[in-house]
Design a protein around this motif. Structure first.
Motif, PDB file in Angstrom:
ATOM      1  N   GLU B 170      -6.688  12.155  -6.001  1.00  0.00           N
ATOM      2  CA  GLU B 170      -6.852  10.746  -5.654  1.00  0.00           C
ATOM      3  C   GLU B 170      -7.656  10.012  -6.728  1.00  0.00           C
ATOM      4  N   CYS B 171      -7.069   9.988  -7.931  1.00  0.00           N
ATOM      5  CA  CYS B 171      -7.803   9.451  -9.077  1.00  0.00           C
ATOM      6  C   CYS B 171      -7.713   7.943  -9.158  1.00  0.00           C
ATOM      7  N   GLU B 172      -6.785   7.328  -8.458  1.00  0.00           N
ATOM      8  CA  GLU B 172      -6.694   5.867  -8.500  1.00  0.00           C
ATOM      9  C   GLU B 172      -7.956   5.249  -7.909  1.00  0.00           C
ATOM     10  N   PRO B 173      -8.523   4.254  -8.589  1.00  0.00           N
ATOM     11  CA  PRO B 173      -9.670   3.565  -8.011  1.00  0.00           C
ATOM     12  C   PRO B 173      -9.295   2.942  -6.654  1.00  0.00           C
ATOM     13  N   TYR B 174     -10.278   2.581  -5.888  1.00  0.00           N
ATOM     14  CA  TYR B 174     -10.132   1.882  -4.598  1.00  0.00           C
ATOM     15  C   TYR B 174      -9.590   2.765  -3.465  1.00  0.00           C
ATOM     16  N   LEU B 175      -8.717   3.715  -3.779  1.00  0.00           N
ATOM     17  CA  LEU B 175      -8.083   4.472  -2.700  1.00  0.00           C
ATOM     18  C   LEU B 175      -8.996   5.585  -2.198  1.00  0.00           C
ATOM     19  N   SER B 176      -8.992   5.792  -0.891  1.00  0.00           N
ATOM     20  CA  SER B 176      -9.785   6.884  -0.339  1.00  0.00           C
ATOM     21  C   SER B 176      -9.114   7.511   0.866  1.00  0.00           C
ATOM     22  N   CYS B 177      -7.815   7.255   1.058  1.00  0.00           N
ATOM     23  CA  CYS B 177      -7.173   7.803   2.260  1.00  0.00           C
ATOM     24  C   CYS B 177      -7.068   9.324   2.181  1.00  0.00           C
TER      25      CYS B 177
END
Ligand code: SF4
Ligand code: SF4
Lengths: 365, 499
Positions: B170-177
């Motif tokens: 989950e390396c994309e910023p903002y995402l935490s699902c």
């Protein structure tokens, strides 16, 4: 549920985020790194140096502005704000004899900006370092003025020219007093060697070479204080504007042959210490060989570029006709930058250096 | 790795500010089913599914709405119980907003499941049966690419992969699902991983989690502890660590050959969300009809993770998640690095939707482009070892071939280059454009080739016909000549007789 009125006015392509950097910021940080050495230079060489510096920078900006206008760029004023012309002018000013008359700075700026940069198509397009183009063109055209170094006379010291006298020197109205002109150390060594003297004797006659980190000696703004130039370089390394490959290459390229040659024939070759602290070696290593536009794009390429600059500098200094060779060396290496770039392309993930897909591994594991 | 490679060790990737917290630390909220759901038939890579329901038909939650169609496709199920009120075009979750086919369901509010086929011991099932059930549940890759998972399972088995890599990067910023899922559902994820091990025949599973998620690492390590074949590993937080090639290289040291699949290096990669969906599908027989997604961005009032049904409109999800602070500057589905800007908020959530970002004006600044200063920051950032500045130069001088020659087709469109470029050169945008033109060229070439073949076939046919005609004519002529000769001979004979 509530309607959200939002409508994209057009399509936006990813990424939807951007890092902090900008061209203007990069140029600004380099200028910041040059500031201590420049201020020290003002103190060392007095008002004439300040006038020359100012003239060179202002001329660079003016020429850039007119070139942009001529090429029909929209908002040329805004393009000036990227600071690239200012930096070219500044770097040129750092390599000029500090008491040169005004037209030297003005003409230099013209050569740097118009011939060295805009003729190629402007920022990012030039093959050769603009400041070095100007420096070499001036040196070849006006050898006398470009080698008229002065002994440092700290601004506050007795005998230093005041504001008005400084203005006269700057305007080229006052010939430099003989007592104050002085050869740079490299120039001195070259002349002595040309006469057939041995270095040790030559230095014995005038006292040991005065080289030190602080650098109160004859030279240009960018040659005097090794310490402050290196400090500026360290700052740029620290903030990540430059990387170590090019500077280390330049220093190694000059110092390693210097060490060897001096060990073998001390009467013919200057020692590494002198090479390091005289002339524009440090300026070249940290501020010229690290120029983005005119040097290779890969780390390996930059190391190779630096080594080349260093080596050619040493060769010119030691064997060539000019006492200083950084500018020539840089231009030469600029010329072969596309070649270096081609030879040092990074390996693409999943491919060999030659561009073929690598063999699959891991199925047997 | 040679010494040279070590000195010049690539420092690929970028470290954008991640904005994952506080959203990641808040409990996930389940969104009530909206009154109407719009379930697209193409939520996956490959061909759209073929509807199997009729307008007016009543459906239960989990009932099949559409069958997979073609080799690469996935089934679609009803996210809630209700009535099929329409099957028609709606705006797609795509920047163009072009219409896609969707099944519209008017929820009856009961949210009643259809009859499901649970399984107590998945490990007693035949691996192929697991693939079949996963296909029946319509599971697709939940990391974003949405490739049908069953296909990946069966092809991995055929290819004989030995390592299952589970992507918790989950390396994309903002995402935490994914982070949230790993903290809350670690046991289910690990169960799914083990089921996938069984289905693919791989010997071990490596779960890679970026080291900026210590809670997820702890939870997953705990859940995986009883199982020797599942190992959780922290990987450096760095974008795009979650990209297949980069994650496989980091976890296994294996480099996937250019133009090939991970299976060629004995690896298959699945996302943690997919692992959980597989567990749900096999243990409980539940198809993939809802997902956890992150609502975030400077314009979102209450960033957090939301469990949303597939087919819920973005505007409904945003409203449930706390609404927006005024008008957003940009709406993005997915992460900020590779996600797509939405045309408006009336597009539905799909199986691959990992997040909805409402970016404020300060976040979605548009910078004026300046000339490239050859600073090579893009070169250093590129995780594929490409020269973005050179590729861009070729493309802008209309030399697509030159760009391809130096690696355009190896570009994974991660956007690192554009992210770091101080001159704001639209690098990845140029590459996307160039790849698009190349694909169009290829298609045109194929069409041309097909036309050429057709024309050739026609020419050959006509030539054959002409040949036949000529031969027939010649035959007739010969026959006539023979008949004439015969008649003449007869006549001559008659004359002779008469004489
Ligand atoms: S990062 Fe931008 S400015 Fe720097 S080399 Fe790459 S394209 Fe040019
Ligand atoms: S988008 Fe392509 S070129 Fe740019 S950094 Fe990613 S892989 Fe490299």
């Amino acid at each position: 549920m509530s309607r959200l009125a939002y409508r994209a006015e057009r399509t936006f392509a990813a990424p939807h985020a951007h890092g902090d950097g900008s061209v203007g910021q990069t140029m600004f940080l380099v200028q910041l790194a040059l500031t201590p050495a420049t201020l020290f230079g003002f103190w060392l060489y007095g008002w004439p140096a300040f006038f020359l510096w100012t003239t060179t920078l202002v001329s660079a900006l003016v020429f850039e502005f007119f070139c942009l206008r001529l090429m029909g760029r929209k908002a040329p004023g805004r393009a000036l704000a990227d600071g690239s012309a200012l930096l070219s002018g500044w770097l040129l000013a750092m390599t000029l004899p500090p008491w040169s008359p005004w037209w030297v700075g003005c003409l230099g700026a013209f050569i740097a900006i118009v011939v060295g940069k805009q003729v190629f198509g402007g920022l990012g397009q030039n093959v050769f370092n603009p400041a070095m183009v100007a420096r070499v063109a001036l040196l070849i055209s006006f050898p006398l003025q470009l080698t008229a170094w002065v002994t440092p006379l700290p601004l506050v010291g007795a005998g230093a020219p005041g504001f008005v006298d400084g203005l006269y020197i700057f305007l080229g109205q006052t010939p430099l007093p003989d007592a104050m002109t002085s050869a740079s150390l490299l120039g001195f060594a070259k002349t002595e060697l040309a006469r057939g003297a041995e270095l040790s004797q030559a230095f014995a006659a005038v006292g040991a070479p005065q080289v030190s980190w602080l650098g109160v000696r004859a030279g240009s703004l960018g040659e005097s204080s090794a310490l402050l130039i290196a400090l500026g370089g360290a700052f740029l390394l620290g903030v990540g504007i430059i990387r170590w490959h090019a500077p280390v290459g330049v220093l190694a390229g000059t110092l390693i042959p210097a060490l060897i040659a001096h060990a073998l024939a001390p009467e013919r070759f200057l020692d590494a210490h002198t090479h390091l602290f005289s002339g524009a070696l440090l300026l070249g290593a940290f501020f010229i060989a690290t120029d983005y536009v005119t040097t290779p794009a890969t780390a390996a390429g930059r190391l190779a570029f630096g080594l080349g600059v260093g080596l050619v500098t040493w060769v010119i200094r030691s064997l060539g006709g000019y006492p200083e060779g950084v500018a020539f060396a840089v231009l030469l290496m600029n010329g072969i930058t596309p070649l270096i770039d081609r030879c040092t392309r990074p390996r693409i993930l999943g491919r060999t250096r030659g561009g073929e897909a690598i063999a699959a591994v891991g199925k047997e594991a | 790795m040679g010494l040279l490679e070590k000195i010049f060790a690539s420092t690929w990737g970028v470290h954008p500010q991640d904005y994952k917290r506080p959203a990641a630390d808040l409990a996930a909220r389940a969104m009530p089913t909206p009154e109407r759901l719009f379930v697209p038939l193409a939520q996956h890579l490959g061909a759209p599914a073929l509807p199997t329901v009729l307008v007016g038909q009543k459906v239960k939650k989990g009932e099949r709405l559409a069958d997979p169609q073609g080799a690469v496709s996935a089934a679609i199920h009803a996210p809630t119980s209700g009535t099929v009120s329409a099957i028609g075009e709606i705006a797609a979750p795509h920047p163009s907003g072009l219409p896609v086919l969707a099944v519209t369901i008017d929820a009856d509010g009961a949210d009643e499941w259809c009859e499901l086929a649970p399984c107590d011991d998945p490990f007693a099932l035949d691996p192929d049966e697991i693939g079949r059930r996963v296909a029946q549940a319509g599971v697709v890759g939940m990391g974003g690419a949405a490739f049908p998972s069953a296909l990946k399972l069966s092809s991995s088995k055929k290819a004989g992969v030995n390592t299952l890599v589970i992507n918790g990067g989950e390396c994309e910023p903002y995402l935490s699902c994914d982070d949230r899922l790993m903290r809350d559902e670690a046991a289910a994820i690990v169960d799914g991983v083990r089921v996938m091990l069984h289905a693919t025949g791989a010997k071990r599973a490596l779960v890679g989690i970026e080291d900026n998620k210590p809670e997820a690492i702890a939870a997953m390590t705990l859940a995986a502890a009883p199982f020797g074949d599942v190992t959780v590993r922290a990987v450096p937080a760095r974008y795009p660590m979650g990209s297949e090639r980069q994650l496989v290289l980091t976890l296994t040291g294996r480099e996937i050959p250019a133009g090939r699949l991970p299976a060629d290096a004995g690896v298959v990669v699945h996302n943690v969300g997919t692992a959980r969906a597989v567990s749900e599908a096999i243990r409980y027989g539940r198809p993939l009809v809802e997902r956890l997604l992150t609502v975030n961005g400077g314009a979102a009032c209450a960033p957090g993770n939301v469990l949303a049904p597939v087919g819920a409109l973005v505007e409904d999800v945003l409203a449930f998640a706390g609404g927006l602070k005024g008008e957003p500057a940009r709406l993005v589905m997915g992460g900020p690095m590779m996600g797509m800007a939405l045309p408006h908020a009336r597009v539905p959530v799909v199986k691959g939707t990992s997040g909805i970002l409402a970016l404020s004006a300060a976040e979605a600044v548009e910078h004026e482009r300046e000339p490239c200063i050859r600073c090579a920051t893009c070169v250093r950032a590129c995780p594929m070892g490409l020269l973005p500045l050179e590729m861009a130069r070729h493309i802008e001088s209309d030399d697509l071939k030159g760009a391809v020659d130096i690696g355009l087709k190896d570009c994974i469109a991660c956007g690192c280059c554009s992210y770091v470029c101080p001159a704001h050169v639209p690098l990845v945008q140029l590459f996307a454009f160039a790849k698009g033109s190349l694909a169009a060229e290829d298609r045109a070439k194929q069409r041309l080739e097909a036309t050429r073949k057709l024309a050739q076939a026609k020419n050959e046919r006509m030539a054959a016909e002409a040949r036949e005609k000529a031969e027939a004519a010649a035959r007739r002529k010969a026959e006539r000549a023979a008949a004439k000769a015969k008649a003449e001979a007869e006549a001559a004979a008659a004359n002779a007789e008469a004489a």
